[in-house]
Design an enzyme around this catalytic site. Sequence first.
Site, PDB file in Angstrom:
ATOM      1  CE  LYS A 270      -4.442   1.173   0.286  1.00  0.00           C
ATOM      2  NZ  LYS A 270      -5.656   0.299  -0.306  1.00  0.00           N
TER       3      LYS A 270
ATOM      4  CG  ASP B 113      -7.432   3.356  -0.960  1.00  0.00           C
ATOM      5  OD1 ASP B 113      -7.699   2.278  -0.783  1.00  0.00           O
ATOM      6  OD2 ASP B 113      -7.306   4.454   0.025  1.00  0.00           O
TER       7      ASP B 113
ATOM      8  CB  THR C 147     -14.327  -1.893  -4.988  1.00  0.00           C
ATOM      9  OG1 THR C 147     -13.163  -1.987  -5.639  1.00  0.00           O
ATOM     10  CG2 THR C 147     -14.009  -1.969  -3.457  1.00  0.00           C
TER      11      THR C 147
HETATM   12  P1  NDP Z   1     -12.937   7.968  -3.268  1.00  0.00           P
HETATM   13  O1  NDP Z   1     -11.741   8.967  -3.011  1.00  0.00           O
HETATM   14  O2  NDP Z   1     -13.500   7.639  -4.622  1.00  0.00           O
HETATM   15  O3  NDP Z   1     -14.060   8.444  -2.420  1.00  0.00           O
HETATM   16  C1  NDP Z   1     -13.743   8.412  -0.812  1.00  0.00           C
HETATM   17  C2  NDP Z   1     -15.182   8.905  -0.133  1.00  0.00           C
HETATM   18  O4  NDP Z   1     -14.980   8.740   1.081  1.00  0.00           O
HETATM   19  C3  NDP Z   1     -15.547  10.250  -0.432  1.00  0.00           C
HETATM   20  O5  NDP Z   1     -17.033  10.384  -0.391  1.00  0.00           O
HETATM   21  C4  NDP Z   1     -15.197  10.893   0.770  1.00  0.00           C
HETATM   22  O6  NDP Z   1     -15.435  12.242   1.021  1.00  0.00           O
HETATM   23  C5  NDP Z   1     -15.253  10.251   1.680  1.00  0.00           C
HETATM   24  N1  NDP Z   1     -14.376  10.172   2.760  1.00  0.00           N
HETATM   25  C6  NDP Z   1     -12.924  10.113   2.848  1.00  0.00           C
HETATM   26  N2  NDP Z   1     -12.602  10.367   3.994  1.00  0.00           N
HETATM   27  C7  NDP Z   1     -13.512  10.552   4.823  1.00  0.00           C
HETATM   28  C8  NDP Z   1     -13.598  11.065   6.079  1.00  0.00           C
HETATM   29  N3  NDP Z   1     -12.576  11.064   6.854  1.00  0.00           N
HETATM   30  N4  NDP Z   1     -14.637  11.241   6.672  1.00  0.00           N
HETATM   31  C9  NDP Z   1     -16.050  10.997   5.984  1.00  0.00           C
HETATM   32  N5  NDP Z   1     -15.867  10.705   4.682  1.00  0.00           N
HETATM   33  C10 NDP Z   1     -14.745  10.527   4.064  1.00  0.00           C
HETATM   34  O7  NDP Z   1     -12.303   6.774  -2.791  1.00  0.00           O
HETATM   35  P2  NDP Z   1     -12.752   5.032  -2.850  1.00  0.00           P
HETATM   36  O8  NDP Z   1     -14.246   5.032  -2.973  1.00  0.00           O
HETATM   37  O9  NDP Z   1     -11.824   4.530  -3.701  1.00  0.00           O
HETATM   38  O10 NDP Z   1     -12.352   4.370  -1.352  1.00  0.00           O
HETATM   39  C11 NDP Z   1     -13.626   4.367  -0.133  1.00  0.00           C
HETATM   40  C12 NDP Z   1     -13.005   3.408   0.656  1.00  0.00           C
HETATM   41  O11 NDP Z   1     -12.920   1.974   0.070  1.00  0.00           O
HETATM   42  C13 NDP Z   1     -11.519   3.319   1.364  1.00  0.00           C
HETATM   43  O12 NDP Z   1     -11.589   2.964   2.649  1.00  0.00           O
HETATM   44  C14 NDP Z   1     -10.776   2.593   0.617  1.00  0.00           C
HETATM   45  O13 NDP Z   1      -9.507   2.098   1.198  1.00  0.00           O
HETATM   46  C15 NDP Z   1     -11.805   1.414   0.090  1.00  0.00           C
HETATM   47  N6  NDP Z   1     -11.290   0.434  -0.907  1.00  0.00           N
HETATM   48  C16 NDP Z   1     -11.201   1.186  -2.232  1.00  0.00           C
HETATM   49  C17 NDP Z   1     -10.918   0.217  -3.302  1.00  0.00           C
HETATM   50  C18 NDP Z   1     -10.942   1.039  -4.705  1.00  0.00           C
HETATM   51  O14 NDP Z   1     -10.968  -0.036  -5.761  1.00  0.00           O
HETATM   52  N7  NDP Z   1     -11.121   1.969  -5.045  1.00  0.00           N
HETATM   53  C19 NDP Z   1     -10.922  -1.195  -3.174  1.00  0.00           C
HETATM   54  C20 NDP Z   1     -11.153  -1.663  -1.833  1.00  0.00           C
HETATM   55  C21 NDP Z   1     -11.346  -0.751  -0.600  1.00  0.00           C
HETATM   56  P3  NDP Z   1     -14.938  13.510   0.574  1.00  0.00           P
HETATM   57  O15 NDP Z   1     -14.818  13.613  -1.047  1.00  0.00           O
HETATM   58  O16 NDP Z   1     -15.622  14.605   1.220  1.00  0.00           O
HETATM   59  O17 NDP Z   1     -13.331  13.291   0.893  1.00  0.00           O
HETATM   60  O1  2IT Z   2      -8.086  -1.393  -0.728  1.00  0.00           O
HETATM   61  C1  2IT Z   2      -7.872  -1.922  -1.749  1.00  0.00           C
HETATM   62  O2  2IT Z   2      -7.930  -2.951  -1.969  1.00  0.00           O
HETATM   63  C2  2IT Z   2      -7.648  -0.957  -3.044  1.00  0.00           C
HETATM   64  N1  2IT Z   2      -7.659   0.279  -2.791  1.00  0.00           N
HETATM   65  C3  2IT Z   2      -7.554  -1.612  -4.362  1.00  0.00           C
HETATM   66  C4  2IT Z   2      -6.167  -2.159  -4.790  1.00  0.00           C
HETATM   67  C5  2IT Z   2      -5.989  -2.577  -5.975  1.00  0.00           C
HETATM   68  O3  2IT Z   2      -4.757  -2.838  -6.192  1.00  0.00           O
HETATM   69  O4  2IT Z   2      -6.527  -2.685  -6.976  1.00  0.00           O
END
Ligand code: NDP
Ligand code: 2IT
Length: 444
Positions: free
Chosen positions: A125, A165, A208
């Site tokens: 990561k 992420d 995801t």
């Molecule tokens: P994005 O940046 O696309 O979206 C993040 C969302 O979460 C936004 O709406 C953001 O709001 C909100 N957010 C972030 N920090 C906070 C906080 N401290 N308090 C409240 N809201 C918050 O990210 P992703 O959708 O890609 O990721 C979301 C989660 O999923 C993370 O935990 C990530 O690790 C996990 N994840 C992502 C994967 C992927 O493929 N993208 C795979 C597996 C897990 P704002 O815009 O206001 O910051």
């Molecule tokens: O938390 C996660 O699994 C991710 N942000 C996606 C990682 C990846 O390599 O696709």
Amino acid sequence: MQYVERVLEQLKEKNPNEPEFHQAATEILNGLRPVIARHPEYERTALLERFVEPERVILFRVPWVDDGGNVHVNKGYRVQFNSAIGPYKGGLRFHPSVNLSIIKFLGLEQILKNSLTGLPIGGGKGGSDFDPKGKSDGEVMRFCQSFMTELCRHIGQDTDVPAGDIGVGGREIGYLFGQYKRIMNEHVGVLTGRGLSYGGSLARTEATGYGLVYMVEEALGCRGDGFAGKRVIVSGSGNVAIYAVEKAQALGAKVVAMYDSNGYVYDKDGIRLDVVKQIKEVERGRIREYAERVKGAEYHEGCKGIWSIPCDIALPCATQNEIDGGSAQLLVKNGVKYVGEGANMPTTLEGISVFQQAGVVFLPAKAANAGGVATSALEMAQSSSRLFWTFEEVDAKLKNIMVNIYHNMDAAAREYGVEGDYVAGANIAGFLKVAEAMMAHGIV
Ligand code: NDP
Ligand code: 2IT
């Protein structure tokens, strides 16, 4: 002192001021107790001590120049945690809260998640405390170029393959890839989540969120139930949240609330995802604008209140520790039956125990959100074979992987005497393969 206690104590002593890392390690090692009891050779070979220590931690300076000519310096991180079963694989997070503790907790989780996918990927990561919010495209591009100028020497298609992420989506991956290709002079699958015109996979954007819903659907189906007519809350409004809502709605659920870091929207008629996509994906705006555009919708400042809305299914899809013990109690009181973690570690240890004691079906992040990285591994397979699959092919493989993960963690929980405890089941099922590979490799 017992082996697990001793390793956790040492970990806290050696890595002070890393609360998120302690939390993830505590959850994982507690779940592994029944495995440790059956495998005394793990203690003799200090397997857990090696497992919780990253193979390599890279910290670097990221200088960049804003549109006004001012120079900024951010911190860059890449934690190459474990390569026992494949090259390091895991996302990059750009968010002002990023620090070593957060990257290490995410990296540790990633090892077991990647193992659960059944595909040959190790755990890593990375990220930066850079905040892409409010920056121009040019600023984001210059930051990404500077970040990759250092990172490129540490990664490679067979060494370490980053992805997105929080704060890293298609735009950022494009700039990072462009700089990697320019410096290294090779067009290879060194990043996943790439655009379709330069080697990306169909369905990676959706993976995801869709994968999360496929797993919850399987859990519902095994209990003679389904998504149709269920009230659902999805926190966040980024990549994971948007596609979780899309698939849940397609299966007949009513999603009534979402948030961003400023506040939440409640729409009793069901969230209109076209409006959310326009605000978030096109305009990069704030969720409060939803209530200005959709009649009958309410906006509330602050995030926590979302968990006071009654629902059948909660899908936290924003960030770590968004559901604490109190919010979990409120959800249980209001009748929640299923919790599927789309974000990484969105529930505190106290919250998890509230859900489990109340008999809520709790699907932990490393299993429930594995669809993203699984599809990244499918992207790697397509890149190296120079062949590309249709959306339907990738989606079918994704669904199959999510269903398999569900049954593997369920079976592991039964086999180790903790039936229905999917937190332990996921940790055990993910760990066994990594442990076997590490044992085969000797003391390394
Ligand atoms: P994005 O940046 O696309 O979206 C993040 C969302 O979460 C936004 O709406 C953001 O709001 C909100 N957010 C972030 N920090 C906070 C906080 N401290 N308090 C409240 N809201 C918050 O990210 P992703 O959708 O890609 O990721 C979301 C989660 O999923 C993370 O935990 C990530 O690790 C996990 N994840 C992502 C994967 C992927 O493929 N993208 C795979 C597996 C897990 P704002 O815009 O206001 O910051
Ligand atoms: O938390 C996660 O699994 C991710 N942000 C996606 C990682 C990846 O390599 O696709």
